[in-house]
Motif scaffolding. Sequence first.
Motif, PDB file in Angstrom:
ATOM      1  N   GLY A 227      -1.325  55.829  36.267  1.00  0.00           N
ATOM      2  CA  GLY A 227      -0.777  56.702  37.305  1.00  0.00           C
ATOM      3  C   GLY A 227      -1.605  56.633  38.583  1.00  0.00           C
ATOM      4  O   GLY A 227      -1.061  56.635  39.704  1.00  0.00           O
ATOM      5  N   LEU A 228      -2.913  56.571  38.442  1.00  0.00           N
ATOM      6  CA  LEU A 228      -3.769  56.456  39.623  1.00  0.00           C
ATOM      7  C   LEU A 228      -3.517  55.123  40.336  1.00  0.00           C
ATOM      8  O   LEU A 228      -3.440  55.067  41.571  1.00  0.00           O
ATOM      9  CB  LEU A 228      -5.245  56.580  39.224  1.00  0.00           C
ATOM     10  N   LEU A 229      -3.363  54.062  39.541  1.00  0.00           N
ATOM     11  CA  LEU A 229      -3.111  52.754  40.169  1.00  0.00           C
ATOM     12  C   LEU A 229      -1.753  52.751  40.872  1.00  0.00           C
ATOM     13  O   LEU A 229      -1.610  52.170  41.961  1.00  0.00           O
ATOM     14  CB  LEU A 229      -3.184  51.649  39.102  1.00  0.00           C
ATOM     15  N   HIS A 230      -0.783  53.412  40.268  1.00  0.00           N
ATOM     16  CA  HIS A 230       0.533  53.533  40.906  1.00  0.00           C
ATOM     17  C   HIS A 230       0.373  54.151  42.306  1.00  0.00           C
ATOM     18  O   HIS A 230       0.915  53.647  43.293  1.00  0.00           O
ATOM     19  CB  HIS A 230       1.436  54.409  40.036  1.00  0.00           C
ATOM     20  N   LEU A 231      -0.395  55.235  42.372  1.00  0.00           N
ATOM     21  CA  LEU A 231      -0.570  55.913  43.655  1.00  0.00           C
ATOM     22  C   LEU A 231      -1.363  55.061  44.640  1.00  0.00           C
ATOM     23  O   LEU A 231      -1.105  55.084  45.848  1.00  0.00           O
ATOM     24  CB  LEU A 231      -1.276  57.256  43.437  1.00  0.00           C
ATOM     25  N   VAL A 265       3.485  60.523  34.577  1.00  0.00           N
ATOM     26  CA  VAL A 265       2.087  60.588  34.123  1.00  0.00           C
ATOM     27  C   VAL A 265       1.655  62.051  33.957  1.00  0.00           C
ATOM     28  O   VAL A 265       0.948  62.400  33.009  1.00  0.00           O
ATOM     29  CB  VAL A 265       1.178  59.826  35.114  1.00  0.00           C
ATOM     30  N   GLU A 266       2.108  62.892  34.849  1.00  0.00           N
ATOM     31  CA  GLU A 266       1.791  64.325  34.712  1.00  0.00           C
ATOM     32  C   GLU A 266       2.347  64.871  33.395  1.00  0.00           C
ATOM     33  O   GLU A 266       1.676  65.624  32.689  1.00  0.00           O
ATOM     34  CB  GLU A 266       2.368  65.111  35.899  1.00  0.00           C
ATOM     35  N   ARG A 267       3.573  64.437  33.058  1.00  0.00           N
ATOM     36  CA  ARG A 267       4.179  64.914  31.811  1.00  0.00           C
ATOM     37  C   ARG A 267       3.384  64.437  30.584  1.00  0.00           C
ATOM     38  O   ARG A 267       3.197  65.169  29.623  1.00  0.00           O
ATOM     39  CB  ARG A 267       5.634  64.428  31.703  1.00  0.00           C
ATOM     40  N   ILE A 268       2.906  63.201  30.637  1.00  0.00           N
ATOM     41  CA  ILE A 268       2.170  62.657  29.481  1.00  0.00           C
ATOM     42  C   ILE A 268       0.783  63.283  29.370  1.00  0.00           C
ATOM     43  O   ILE A 268       0.339  63.679  28.292  1.00  0.00           O
ATOM     44  CB  ILE A 268       2.013  61.123  29.616  1.00  0.00           C
ATOM     45  N   GLN A 275      -3.510  66.714  41.652  1.00  0.00           N
ATOM     46  CA  GLN A 275      -4.842  66.284  41.178  1.00  0.00           C
ATOM     47  C   GLN A 275      -4.950  64.759  41.152  1.00  0.00           C
ATOM     48  O   GLN A 275      -5.993  64.194  41.498  1.00  0.00           O
ATOM     49  CB  GLN A 275      -5.111  66.841  39.782  1.00  0.00           C
ATOM     50  N   LEU A 276      -3.864  64.112  40.757  1.00  0.00           N
ATOM     51  CA  LEU A 276      -3.868  62.642  40.764  1.00  0.00           C
ATOM     52  C   LEU A 276      -4.086  62.130  42.184  1.00  0.00           C
ATOM     53  O   LEU A 276      -4.886  61.219  42.422  1.00  0.00           O
ATOM     54  CB  LEU A 276      -2.548  62.102  40.213  1.00  0.00           C
TER      55      LEU A 276
END
Length: 729
Positions: A227-231, A265-268, A275-276
């Motif tokens: 998720g961080l890499l996505h952002l 990603v937040e859901r998982i 925060q991400l």
Amino acid sequence: METSATPTHCPYCALQCGMNLTPAPDGGVEVTERADFPVNRGALCGKGRTAPAVLSSRVRLTSPLVRSRDGALRPAGWGEALDRIAEGLARARVAHGPDACGVFGGGGLTNEKAYALGKFARIVLGTSQIDYNGRFCMSSAAAAGNAAFGLDRGLPFPLEDVPRTGCVILVGANPAETMPPSLRYFTELRENGGTLIVVDPRRTKTAEQADLHLAPRPGTDLALALGLLHLVVAEGRTDEDYIRRRTTGWEEARAAAMAHWPEYVERITGVSVPQLRQAVRMFCEPESAMVLTARGPEQQSKGTDTVGAWINLCLATGRAGRPLSGYGCLTGQGNGQGGREHGQKADQLPGYRKLTDPEARRHVAEVWDVDPDSLPGPGRSAYELLDALGTDVRALLLMGSNPVVSAPRAAHVEERLRSLDFLAVSDVVLSETAALADVVLPVAQWAEETGTTTSLEGRVLLRRRALAPPPGVRTDLEVLHELAARLGVEKGFPTDPEEVFDELRRATAGAPADYSGITYRRLAEQHGVFWPCPSENGPAGPTESDTATVTGTGTRTDADADTSTSTSTGTDTDGHPGTPRLFLDRFATGDGRARFAPVSYRAAAEEPDEEYPVLLTTGRVVAQYQSGAQTRRVDELNTAAPGPFVELHPRLAARLGAAEGDPLAVVSRRGRAVAPARITTAIRPDTVFMPFHWPGEGRANTLTNPALDPTSRMPEFKVCAVRLEVVRP
Ligand code: SF4
């Protein structure tokens, strides 16, 4: 005994703090400050300060024990004990073949012992069945590091770089409890204006120091990294020039990350999208940044992919192989790094050479004076080896490990150990595993013998003997020498550690972990030497996967020059200065480029369900070390941490009707453990935590899941599904 202070290092964790050992009035030694060693600058945790207590413990073994016909262990002479072991191993080999003999080592063994143990297994027993408890420690980080960079060294830079970077993400690491003196590096980071992000399902003492604490659900660190890499991609924060020049595989990794939307990603994970975004900002805005992982993301059935995803984040942002930037693993055990380099791992020969590489086999066989074809191939990983005891593997020699407490699904492992035809254990005290043995050998430890270790920085260190072992105690090297002779190998197992190290230097010459330029003399004069450190007269030309030439060793960069003043990397007259920082010129891959890992999220091997609705995660406390075989024998540490507990959130406690201190049964598909409740808001309401240092009713590893990572063969200690019950009188 020495009459003055002996400078040496702690017997416990991979920080390998410097300490002095000074003669004590009772004839033993006491720990005094050694401020000159740069890593800990005199600071020690309680474990290190009290380490000599184990040597003089009233439960210290000082005589071999053999099991008599009535089933009890009785004292015996060394001759009888060694004869029994040689007979037990020989009988299994004759009846069932060489692979019926197993060898299990430990990440606390010195480099010399780990080397000699691997050699003993392969040329005396001729068995492929050797592995060690370090497989449980950081093998996923090693696998991911090898895949990405072509080489695994816990930290590719010295710890002194940490306070000078811009941001550190600590993933599943709790140095405030596992290696407290290292916390100053993170404190100084923040004092210098850098930021600290801690990823941990618990608000640990380390997380309390953080600028940002992300508390994902156990087993979801992989989704978090993706998720961080996505952002990073979505916000245009990639370093395209770096990606083009220094990496391969970006397109595939990028596509995989883009499938992990922040909301998904937040859901998982349970970590919110704001925060991400904040984490990405903090990581990407400074000029330099680091990601450091520990057991949290690594001890999972997808640990290699998880670490790979965190490495991807570093690579996409140009934060690897550059000054003050990179990915590193905070290795846990005292010689966790050296222990995995010198041949006690199922698939390796000394120097990180591969057992499947014909050239590696030829080189090592030449040093060992044996036919390369006589060397067995790779064997089973640690848990698989333990699981095979009593079936394929009928006799086991175990050194420096206590799997009855430290292995996953421990009750099953205990049952497998009991089913062996023959078990021999060498240890300093009668550990829970030693208590099952047919023969127990009392061996010297730490301050009673000289040897080298390799710290989490890849810094090879000399531990010096400061006092003689008690009468009746021998060293592990003496044990291997005697056993080899009894099994028909008269030469090749010296008992002098320096002689073993000199052979290890030759065996590792030209290898990825090249120690050939390191000598006891250099280690005695300096604060350690970072490998790779080739000898000037070493053999030519490492192979494609080897490191000595491809990491720019010997090329002094500005960053290295800084280090030479404070870490004593050697002088010109010493030959090669050692390599504090890796990958600054190129990575240790064939083409010199780092490789992205094309990874996607997958769930833990065991997810909560109706029957087992809560997640269990396990870990350590500050006053105990690993299986506790040593630290549980120290009164001061036992007072500080007397026993196991179950940490749970007040909401979960309320649902169960549990009050502080109530005995809680924690039940998984593997068994049941009972320990008092410790109620705190520092943990997620869907998760409970247990420390794993204790045997018996509160043994956390009774519960843990042995599901293995497909690459590293690391068990999933960090997450399994459990249910809880209050135990009413
Ligand atoms: Fe020993 Fe580790 Fe404590 Fe240092 S932090 S004193 S090496 S246990």
